[in-house]
Motif scaffolding. Structure first.
Motif, short mmCIF file in Angstrom:
data_model
loop_
_atom_site.label_atom_id
_atom_site.label_comp_id
_atom_site.label_asym_id
_atom_site.label_seq_id
_atom_site.Cartn_x
_atom_site.Cartn_y
_atom_site.Cartn_z
N ALA A 80 0.84 -1.21 0.00
CA ALA A 80 0.00 0.00 0.00
C ALA A 80 0.88 1.25 0.00
CB ALA A 80 -0.93 0.00 1.21
N ARG A 81 1.97 1.22 0.75
CA ARG A 81 2.89 2.37 0.80
C ARG A 81 3.55 2.60 -0.55
NH1 ARG A 81 7.89 2.42 0.83
NH2 ARG A 81 8.10 0.26 1.50
N ALA A 120 1.00 4.05 -2.96
CA ALA A 120 0.72 5.45 -2.63
C ALA A 120 1.84 6.36 -3.09
CB ALA A 120 0.49 5.60 -1.13
N SER A 121 3.09 5.93 -2.91
CA SER A 121 4.22 6.77 -3.32
C SER A 121 4.29 6.92 -4.83
CB SER A 121 5.54 6.21 -2.78
OG SER A 121 5.90 5.02 -3.43
N GLY A 140 1.51 6.96 -6.67
CA GLY A 140 0.24 7.51 -7.12
C GLY A 140 -0.56 6.49 -7.92
N ALA A 182 -2.74 2.44 -8.00
CA ALA A 182 -3.76 1.68 -7.28
C ALA A 182 -3.73 0.23 -7.71
CB ALA A 182 -5.14 2.27 -7.53
N LEU A 232 -6.38 -0.72 -2.89
CA LEU A 232 -5.29 0.11 -2.38
C LEU A 232 -5.07 1.27 -3.33
CD1 LEU A 232 -2.83 -2.78 -1.46
CD2 LEU A 232 -4.52 -1.66 0.02
N THR A 233 -5.25 2.49 -2.82
CA THR A 233 -5.07 3.71 -3.59
C THR A 233 -4.22 4.67 -2.76
OG1 THR A 233 -6.95 4.93 -2.68
CG2 THR A 233 -7.41 3.42 -4.51
N PRO A 234 -3.79 5.79 -3.33
CA PRO A 234 -3.03 6.75 -2.53
C PRO A 234 -3.80 7.29 -1.30
CG PRO A 234 -2.67 7.19 -4.84
CD PRO A 234 -3.76 6.15 -4.75
N SER A 235 -5.12 7.20 -1.34
CA SER A 235 -5.90 7.71 -0.20
C SER A 235 -6.46 6.61 0.69
CB SER A 235 -7.04 8.60 -0.71
OG SER A 235 -7.91 7.84 -1.52
N THR A 236 -6.00 5.37 0.51
CA THR A 236 -6.47 4.26 1.34
C THR A 236 -6.06 4.47 2.79
OG1 THR A 236 -6.40 2.67 -0.46
CG2 THR A 236 -6.27 1.78 1.76
N GLU A 237 -7.01 4.30 3.68
CA GLU A 237 -6.71 4.34 5.12
C GLU A 237 -6.63 2.90 5.60
OE1 GLU A 237 -9.27 6.90 7.34
OE2 GLU A 237 -9.18 8.45 5.80
#
Length: 109
Positions: free
Chosen positions: A25-26, A29-30, A32, A34, A55-60
């Motif tokens: 996920a990291r 995100a880095s 940009g 998914a 999993l996207t750059p804004s996934t919590e």
């Protein structure tokens, strides 16, 4: 086993799968980017089920340790696939032959 908290749910996943999911996920995100990952998890009602994570750059996403003595679901194949994608991402190097801000001049000095 670890709790993986995603959206409004918390599921139990083996340590290796949970840690690799967080690493992947990291990386996404880095970049940009998914992806979707499906893992075998222990659901809140105790059943072994397939859970898909977008999993996207804004996934919590949160991974939390637990003292659960349950047997870990087998996630060998998806963990290896995530590791391969992480390794592939790290080995990809983008190079530019010429910076885009350099323009050829048509005037003579």
């Amino acid at each position: 086993m670890k709790h993986v908290k995603y959206a409004e749910k918390s599921v139990l996943v083996g340590d290796d799968a949970a840690d690799t999911l967080m690493d992947y996920a990291r990386v996404l995100a880095s970049e940009g980017s998914a992806d979707t990952v499906t893992l075998r998890v222990v659901s809140p009602d105790g059943n072994i089920v397939d859970a898909s994570f977008l999993l996207t750059p804004s996934t919590e996403l949160m991974v939390e340790s637990t003292n659960s003595q349950l047997e870990e679901p087998d996630n060998g194949e998806p963990v290896q696939e995530m590791r391969d994608r992480i390794a592939s991402s790290r080995s990809t190097v983008v190079t530019e032959t010429e910076p885009p801000w350099i323009l050829e001049s048509t005037e003579e000095i």
